[in-house]
Design an enzyme around this catalytic site. Structure first.
Site, PDB file in Angstrom:
ATOM      1  N   LEU A  19       0.799  -1.224   0.000  1.00  0.00           N
ATOM      2  CA  LEU A  19       0.000   0.000   0.000  1.00  0.00           C
ATOM      3  C   LEU A  19       0.832   1.274   0.000  1.00  0.00           C
ATOM      4  O   LEU A  19       0.278   2.372  -0.144  1.00  0.00           O
ATOM      5  CB  LEU A  19      -0.918   0.007   1.231  1.00  0.00           C
ATOM      6  CG  LEU A  19      -1.942  -1.129   1.319  1.00  0.00           C
ATOM      7  CD1 LEU A  19      -2.606  -1.128   2.694  1.00  0.00           C
ATOM      8  CD2 LEU A  19      -2.982  -1.010   0.227  1.00  0.00           C
ATOM      9  N   ALA A  25      10.345  -1.948  -0.823  1.00  0.00           N
ATOM     10  CA  ALA A  25      10.146  -3.264  -0.209  1.00  0.00           C
ATOM     11  C   ALA A  25       8.659  -3.593  -0.117  1.00  0.00           C
ATOM     12  O   ALA A  25       8.243  -4.726  -0.409  1.00  0.00           O
ATOM     13  CB  ALA A  25      10.776  -3.296   1.181  1.00  0.00           C
ATOM     14  N   ASN A 108       6.772   6.230  13.172  1.00  0.00           N
ATOM     15  CA  ASN A 108       5.794   7.113  12.549  1.00  0.00           C
ATOM     16  C   ASN A 108       4.645   7.491  13.473  1.00  0.00           C
ATOM     17  O   ASN A 108       3.726   8.190  13.046  1.00  0.00           O
ATOM     18  CB  ASN A 108       5.202   6.466  11.291  1.00  0.00           C
ATOM     19  CG  ASN A 108       6.252   6.128  10.261  1.00  0.00           C
ATOM     20  OD1 ASN A 108       6.407   4.971   9.895  1.00  0.00           O
ATOM     21  ND2 ASN A 108       6.986   7.118   9.802  1.00  0.00           N
ATOM     22  N   HIS A 135      -3.989   3.942   4.409  1.00  0.00           N
ATOM     23  CA  HIS A 135      -3.893   2.888   5.423  1.00  0.00           C
ATOM     24  C   HIS A 135      -3.175   3.363   6.680  1.00  0.00           C
ATOM     25  O   HIS A 135      -3.322   2.732   7.739  1.00  0.00           O
ATOM     26  CB  HIS A 135      -3.187   1.650   4.849  1.00  0.00           C
ATOM     27  CG  HIS A 135      -1.735   1.846   4.570  1.00  0.00           C
ATOM     28  ND1 HIS A 135      -1.270   2.692   3.590  1.00  0.00           N
ATOM     29  CD2 HIS A 135      -0.619   1.286   5.127  1.00  0.00           C
ATOM     30  CE1 HIS A 135       0.046   2.654   3.555  1.00  0.00           C
ATOM     31  NE2 HIS A 135       0.475   1.823   4.478  1.00  0.00           N
ATOM     32  N   ARG A 136      -2.437   4.463   6.582  1.00  0.00           N
ATOM     33  CA  ARG A 136      -1.758   4.995   7.749  1.00  0.00           C
ATOM     34  C   ARG A 136      -2.541   6.138   8.382  1.00  0.00           C
ATOM     35  O   ARG A 136      -2.493   6.336   9.603  1.00  0.00           O
ATOM     36  CB  ARG A 136      -0.347   5.447   7.378  1.00  0.00           C
ATOM     37  CG  ARG A 136       0.462   4.353   6.691  1.00  0.00           C
ATOM     38  CD  ARG A 136       1.800   4.127   7.297  1.00  0.00           C
ATOM     39  NE  ARG A 136       1.804   3.907   8.720  1.00  0.00           N
ATOM     40  CZ  ARG A 136       2.915   3.838   9.452  1.00  0.00           C
ATOM     41  NH1 ARG A 136       4.089   3.989   8.862  1.00  0.00           N
ATOM     42  NH2 ARG A 136       2.867   3.644  10.744  1.00  0.00           N
ATOM     43  N   GLU A 172       4.780  12.821   9.028  1.00  0.00           N
ATOM     44  CA  GLU A 172       5.084  11.392   9.095  1.00  0.00           C
ATOM     45  C   GLU A 172       5.777  10.989  10.400  1.00  0.00           C
ATOM     46  O   GLU A 172       6.279   9.875  10.525  1.00  0.00           O
ATOM     47  CB  GLU A 172       5.958  11.002   7.909  1.00  0.00           C
ATOM     48  CG  GLU A 172       5.325  11.288   6.558  1.00  0.00           C
ATOM     49  CD  GLU A 172       4.348  10.208   6.116  1.00  0.00           C
ATOM     50  OE1 GLU A 172       4.694   9.024   6.190  1.00  0.00           O
ATOM     51  OE2 GLU A 172       3.228  10.563   5.685  1.00  0.00           O
ATOM     52  N   ARG A 211       6.696  13.151   1.145  1.00  0.00           N
ATOM     53  CA  ARG A 211       5.603  13.035   2.124  1.00  0.00           C
ATOM     54  C   ARG A 211       5.600  14.165   3.156  1.00  0.00           C
ATOM     55  O   ARG A 211       4.587  14.818   3.361  1.00  0.00           O
ATOM     56  CB  ARG A 211       5.699  11.679   2.833  1.00  0.00           C
ATOM     57  CG  ARG A 211       5.622  10.486   1.894  1.00  0.00           C
ATOM     58  CD  ARG A 211       5.549   9.197   2.690  1.00  0.00           C
ATOM     59  NE  ARG A 211       5.649   8.015   1.834  1.00  0.00           N
ATOM     60  CZ  ARG A 211       5.539   6.772   2.280  1.00  0.00           C
ATOM     61  NH1 ARG A 211       5.344   6.545   3.570  1.00  0.00           N
ATOM     62  NH2 ARG A 211       5.662   5.749   1.456  1.00  0.00           N
ATOM     63  N   HIS A 247      11.439   8.146   3.976  1.00  0.00           N
ATOM     64  CA  HIS A 247      11.643   8.865   5.233  1.00  0.00           C
ATOM     65  C   HIS A 247      13.141   9.061   5.460  1.00  0.00           C
ATOM     66  O   HIS A 247      13.964   8.264   4.974  1.00  0.00           O
ATOM     67  CB  HIS A 247      11.077   8.090   6.430  1.00  0.00           C
ATOM     68  CG  HIS A 247       9.585   7.968   6.433  1.00  0.00           C
ATOM     69  ND1 HIS A 247       8.930   6.802   6.789  1.00  0.00           N
ATOM     70  CD2 HIS A 247       8.623   8.859   6.126  1.00  0.00           C
ATOM     71  CE1 HIS A 247       7.634   6.983   6.705  1.00  0.00           C
ATOM     72  NE2 HIS A 247       7.420   8.221   6.307  1.00  0.00           N
ATOM     73  N   ASP A 249      14.837   8.399   8.030  1.00  0.00           N
ATOM     74  CA  ASP A 249      15.482   7.320   8.782  1.00  0.00           C
ATOM     75  C   ASP A 249      15.879   6.139   7.889  1.00  0.00           C
ATOM     76  O   ASP A 249      16.402   5.141   8.380  1.00  0.00           O
ATOM     77  CB  ASP A 249      14.634   6.861   9.973  1.00  0.00           C
ATOM     78  CG  ASP A 249      13.323   6.198   9.583  1.00  0.00           C
ATOM     79  OD1 ASP A 249      13.034   6.075   8.377  1.00  0.00           O
ATOM     80  OD2 ASP A 249      12.565   5.802  10.497  1.00  0.00           O
ATOM     81  N   CYS A 365      12.481   1.568  12.159  1.00  0.00           N
ATOM     82  CA  CYS A 365      11.059   1.864  11.904  1.00  0.00           C
ATOM     83  C   CYS A 365      10.174   1.334  13.022  1.00  0.00           C
ATOM     84  O   CYS A 365       9.118   1.899  13.311  1.00  0.00           O
ATOM     85  CB  CYS A 365      10.607   1.240  10.582  1.00  0.00           C
ATOM     86  SG  CYS A 365      11.232   2.061   9.101  1.00  0.00           S
TER      87      CYS A 365
END
Length: 438
Positions: A19, A25, A108, A135-136, A172, A211, A247, A249, A365
């Site tokens: 998504l 990945a 996040n 979805h987030r 984020e 983002r 991101h 990170d 993460c």
């Protein structure tokens, strides 16, 4: 003061939905079969390793799924099993969003500023609105409730509302924030990294969207009462974003006075690093990894920069790297160089978090790091603090309630609703506080 790592406990609906645009990945494993049980046990083992290194470890419980409010907002009604059945028949693509377990990536969850940095001497939290991904985005309300339950002592903590649901305030969380300091108890420089400014959401010739916005980072810094003299804003390089660095990170990591960063992390990187150096008057150790040593593509593939950089009880630093780094010749050579040279990093541990990695998130993460005083730490609910006893109970819970495999087609199974509900009810009993599962 100490750094406490809050890890997201991977939920029983962990699946490969693909998504996340810009996350290579996630996209490359779209609709593969996942193993929720293995994923959760991998995350639990990483927490154990961090705790054994002497770093205080806590957990964020997973969010309840499916997210029925989201499905009802799409026009579905009735009992949960009936809702899932109707969605599966009419709009099955919504099930992956509603069942997403992405709250496991606690980096996040929020942006956090420790009491040493803030005007009122309290820890300030701003839950991420995560509006760039549907979805987030559904996580924000539950995350806010969870943070207010855990950090309820107003003498020590302030939990703000998420930023406005507007494109120019796309936020984020701490994945785009790095705190650097001489010592944890001293005021630190908070580095905020953004991908774009204003309402510019155009992709044009760019491969992936940016983002985080500068406006979001600036508003958070103002909310948290940070000194402008100790705050820095840097823009992600478009080259990095197009390589899959969604991101900061994924391309840089910092701890105390060590900043480990790829040479293509920021726009006008030399100027950014000079500004950081000036604030530290020479006390900052900046470790730049060149593209020749580790290409952007290999950095993204291995998630080398998404390693955890920890100060252990010995006072030195340890890298906690994903197993993929051990299997990469380029990443191994970088690690060997860092361990050989004169800097605070003296050890490296490799962790197997492949289920999270395949879904788009590495060791860093999975955690949100918070610098705390002993009194602040003592104000946390004991139920979420990692102990060997809690580890054992959670391991049994996972082995009892999590499926060994989960496919996209399995999300249409109405029985999954009851399985997950029973799992969360039992987790509430383990933690002794149902309000930790909003």
């Amino acid at each position: 003061m100490m750094e406490v790592n809050f890890d997201g406990l991977l939920g029983p609906t962990h699946h490969f939905g693909g998504l996340s645009a810009g996350n290579l990945a996630s996209l490359s494993h779209r609709h593969h079969r996942s193993s929720p049980r293995r994923a959760a046990l991998e995350g639990l083992d990483k927490m154990k390793l961090v705790a054994e290194l002497g770093v205080p470890q806590a957990i964020f419980p997973p969010q309840r799924r499916p997210h029925l409010q989201f499905l009802r907002e799409q026009g579905f009604s009735g009992e949960p099993r009936l809702v899932v059945d109707a969605v599966a028949r009419r709009r099955p693509e919504l099930l992956s969003v509603a069942y997403s377990a992405s709250s496991m990536w606690a980096a996040n969850a929020a942006t956090v500023s420790p009491s040493a940095d803030t005007l009122d001497g309290r820890i300030h939290w701003t839950p991420a609105n995560l509006i760039s991904m549907p979805h987030r985005k559904i996580e924000a309300e539950q995350t806010t409730k969870l943070l207010r339950e855990i950090f309820s002592e107003e003498r020590f903590f302030v939990v703000h509302d998420p930023l406005p649901d507007q494109a120019k305030y796309s936020d984020e969380g701490a994945a785009n924030q790095t705190r650097l300091c001489r010592q944890y108890e001293q005021r630190g420089v908070e580095l905020f990294v953004y991908g774009r400014s204003g309402d510019d959401t155009t992709v044009s010739e760019n491969r992936f969207p940016a983002r985080q916005t500068r406006q979001a980072s600036e508003l958070i810094a103002k909310r948290h009462g940070l000194s402008p003299d100790w705050t820095l804003f840097a823009q992600q390089s478009r080259r990095a974003i197009n390589a899959g660095v969604f991101h900061n990170d994924v391309i840089a990591v910092g701890n105390a006075s060590v900043h480990l960063v790829h040479e293509h992390a920021f726009v006008d990187q030399a100027a950014v690093l000079r500004q950081l150096e000036r604030r530290f008057a020479g006390d900052l150790r900046t470790l730049v990894i060149t593209d020749q040593e580790l290409s952007l593509e290999e950095a993204v593939r291995t998630y080398f920069f998404n390693s955890q950089l920890l100060t252990t009880t010995a006072g030195s630093m340890t890298l906690v790297c994903p197993l993929e780094c051990e299997r990469s010749q380029a990443a191994q050579q970088v690690i060997e160089r860092l361990l050989r040279e004169d800097n605070p990093i003296v050890d490296c541990k490799f962790v197997d978090v492949r289920q999270s990695m395949h879904n788009g998130g590495g060791p860093a993460c999975l955690r949100l790091r918070v610098v705390m005083t002993p009194d602040e730490f003592a104000a946390l609910p004991r139920a979420i603090i990692w102990t060997p006893q809690l580890h054992q109970r959670l391991q049994v819970w996972i082995e009892t309630h999590y499926r060994d495999e989960l496919s996209i087609a399995d999300l249409a199974d109405p029985d999954l609703v009851d399985e997950v509900g029973n799992a969360f009810d039992e987790l509430g009993r383990i933690l002794g506080n149902k309000r930790l599962l909003p």
